[in-house]
Structure formats: structure tokens, C-alpha cells
Design an enzyme around this catalytic site. Structure first.
Site, PDB file in Angstrom:
ATOM      1  CB  CYS A 236     -18.512  -2.635 -39.378  1.00 54.26           C
ATOM      2  SG  CYS A 236     -19.882  -2.052 -40.445  1.00 54.26           S
ATOM      3  CG  HIS A 283     -21.562  -2.337 -36.488  1.00 56.44           C
ATOM      4  ND1 HIS A 283     -20.397  -1.552 -36.541  1.00 56.44           N
ATOM      5  CD2 HIS A 283     -20.993  -3.089 -35.510  1.00 56.44           C
ATOM      6  CE1 HIS A 283     -19.560  -2.142 -36.169  1.00 56.44           C
ATOM      7  NE2 HIS A 283     -19.703  -3.032 -35.415  1.00 56.44           N
ATOM      8  CG  HIS A 295     -17.039  -5.158 -33.583  1.00 61.45           C
ATOM      9  ND1 HIS A 295     -17.578  -3.943 -33.371  1.00 61.45           N
ATOM     10  CD2 HIS A 295     -16.507  -5.308 -32.307  1.00 61.45           C
ATOM     11  CE1 HIS A 295     -17.777  -3.468 -32.081  1.00 61.45           C
ATOM     12  NE2 HIS A 295     -16.881  -4.299 -31.573  1.00 61.45           N
TER      13      HIS A 295
END
Length: 320
Positions: A236, A283, A295
């Protein structure tokens, strides 16, 4: 007991045993696909935090190595200063041994002409000051050198410890990934989702943010690869770092550290190129407009376009 009663009792006991055994047998049954999916999501969330911790440690090691290089660069000139000051002090000591302090004073003060006495005293005082300054300079240089050397030794020790921790973290992640991929294969028939590149229209965004957005769209369909920042795979924070790196901006490879390096903005201020943070800074995704982010989700999946509310956002940031 009659044969009939014995038979009835046997049947009754067998029936009771079946009732007792059945729940245990069911409990040992293989988990369903939905149960496996739930396990995969839970374990993926834990794994991502572990990966982000690994990424943070990697960033710390980069800084430690930079600090080491800086200290090494400073030690060279400091060593030269110490050597020069030591040589001057040594020369003073040798001169004092050969001439003797009282003898020098006698020569200066023994002049018969009183008119020269003030000048002679001034000369003697200047010599004493010069000696004190040279000794003091040596002392300062020596103390600074030793302090810098101690800091360098401490930094090198920390670097060695971090390297060991990094190695241990890598082994744990790889072991956790192996289990996760096995569960994905049992649930979906494959450990890795099939990925495909984006074929839709990429929104037109100007400036550096536009470069980052286009990079993210080009990354769609590429696999999640832990600790990777492209071009063949990403995690990420690796994806957001790579997207903004293409735009000439530097971000650390860790979601929490990226949060610390951006300007915090409100949901209403979101613009394409901004970062959206989730899972307690575990994240991060790149906002691309129209309520969407791109993402790198989790191990076994590919970079994808998703709703900004795929999870509850932690906060929003703009790259400075």
C-alpha cells in the site's frame, strides 16, 4: 435380560452416541469458502500491519546509514584537528623542556633597561596566553572527536541490531504469507487473483498530482507484493510512494510516516492525488476523484480502483 431388551438397549446407546459424536464431527469439518474469506481478511489485516512495521524499520535503517555516513565524514577533519593540536602542544612541551619557564622569564625580565620592562612583561603574558589557547584548542578538539566517535559506535551498533530485526521480520512475514496463500487457494482455487490493467478513461488532472494519478492508474492490475514499490508490484505505502516519486516528490515507505509528512486536510478538501489513510494508519490509498481511490489491497490481490469508503477512513493528507 431378554435378547429383545438387549437389542433395544444397544440401539438406544448407539443413537445417543451418534448424537454426541455428530457435533464433534461437524466441528472438525473443513471451513467453508465464506469462513475462509473471513479468516483471510483478518489475517491479511494483521499481516499488513506487520509489513508496514517492516517498512518502517527499513526507513529507520536508511536514516541510520545516512547518519553513519555523516558522522564518518565529520570524523576525518576532526581527526586532523586533533592531530594538529596535539602536535602544537607537543612542540610547546618540548620547548619548555629545553628552555625552562623560569629561564625564559629571567631572560625577559633581566634586561637592565627599565624602559623595556613593560614590553618584556607583555611578551611573557602573550606567550602564556598562546600556550593556554593551544592546549584548550587541543582539549576541545579531542573531546569533540571522542563524542562523535562514541555516537558513531552507537549508531553502528543500532544498525547491526536493526539488520537482525529486519531479517527476523522477513522470515515471519514469509511464513505468514505461506499460510495465507494456502487458505486463498482453498477458498478461491488460486493463491493470487488474476489481474488486468485499467482500460477505462483516466481523469485529466493537472500538475504533479496528475502525474501521481496517472501512475496509479497504470499500476492497476499489478500484484500486491510486500515491501515493494514497483514497477512490477506494490504494497500500500509502496504504491503511494512510487506514484508521488514519479511526480518528483519524496515520501517514506510507510503509511504512518507518510501521514507525518503530509498536510492534514478535511474530507471536503479532497483533491485527486491526495492520500487517504485507513486502519489506524496501517493502510494508505491514493485519491483519484469521483469518490474513488487506487490502492494495493492485500497479499493475493492486485492494485485496484475502489470506493474511498471501502473502509472507514482514518484521515486525509496532501503531499507538500
Amino acid at each position: 435380560m431378554s435378547p429383545v431388551r438387549v437389542l433395544l438397549r444397544t440401539i438406544a446407546v448407539a443413537g445417543l452416541s451418534a448424537v454426541l459424536v455428530a457435533p464433534a464431527s461437524l466441528a472438525q469439518a473443513a471451513p467453508s469458502a465464506s469462513e475462509l474469506t473471513q479468516q483471510i481478511n483478518q489475517e491479511s489485516a494483521k499481516l499488513e500491519k506487520t509489513v508496514e512495521s517492516y517498512n518502517r524499520l527499513t526507513e529507520d535503517i536508511k536514516k541510520t546509514k545516512a547518519d553513519t555516513a555523516t558522522l564518518n565524514a565529520r570524523l576525518g577533519p576532526l581527526q586532523q584537528q586533533v592531530d594538529a593540536a596535539r602536535a602544537e602542544v607537543g612542540q610547546l612541551a618540548a620547548t619548555a623542556y629545553k628552555t625552562g619557564g623560569l629561564r625564559t622569564a629571567g631572560v625577559l625580565l633581566g634586561n637592565a633597561d627599565p624602559a623595556d620592562l613593560t614590553g618584556n612583561l607583555g611578551t611573557l603574558d602573550q606567550l602564556a596566553r598562546d600556550r593556554r589557547q593551544k592546549v584548550s584548542s587541543y582539549d576541545r578538539s579531542q573531546r569533540q572527536f571522542l563524542a562523535e566517535k562514541a555516537e558513531l559506535d552507537e549508531t553502528l551498533a543500532r544498525q547491526t541490531a536493526q539488520a537482525k530485526e529486519l531479517s527476523a521480520g522477513k522470515k515471519k512475514i514469509e511464513a505468514d504469507l505461506s499460510k495465507l496463500y494456502s487458505k486463498r487457494k482453498a477458498a478461491y482455487g488460486a493463491a493470487q487473483s488474476a489481474g488486468s490493467s485499467y482500460t477505462g478513461t483516466v481523469p485529466s488532472v493537472s500538475g504533479k498530482a496528475g502525474v501521481a494519478v496517472r501512475y496509479a492508474y497504470d499500476a492497476i492490475g499489478k500484484p500486491y507484493v510486500w515491501a515493494a514499490d514497483g514497477p512490477n508490484g506494490y504494497d500500500c505505502s509502496g504504491l503511494t510512494m512510487a506514484a508521488w516519486r514519479a511526480a518528483g516528490k519524496s515520501l517514506p515507505h510507510n503509511a504512518a510516516m507518510q501521514w507525518d509528512s503530509v498536510s492534514h486536510i478535511s474530507r471536503g478538501s479532497l483533491q485527486p492525488g491526495d492520500l487517504v489513510f485507513y486502519s489506524g494508519l496501517g493502510h494508505v490509498a491514493l485519491f483519484v476523484g469521483s469518490g474513488k481511490v487506487i490502492h494495493a489491497p492485500q497479499a493475493g490481490e492486485n492494485v485496484k480502483l475502489a470506493s474511498v469508503d471501502m473502509m472507514t477512513p482514518y484521515g486525509y493528507g496532501r503531499v507538500r
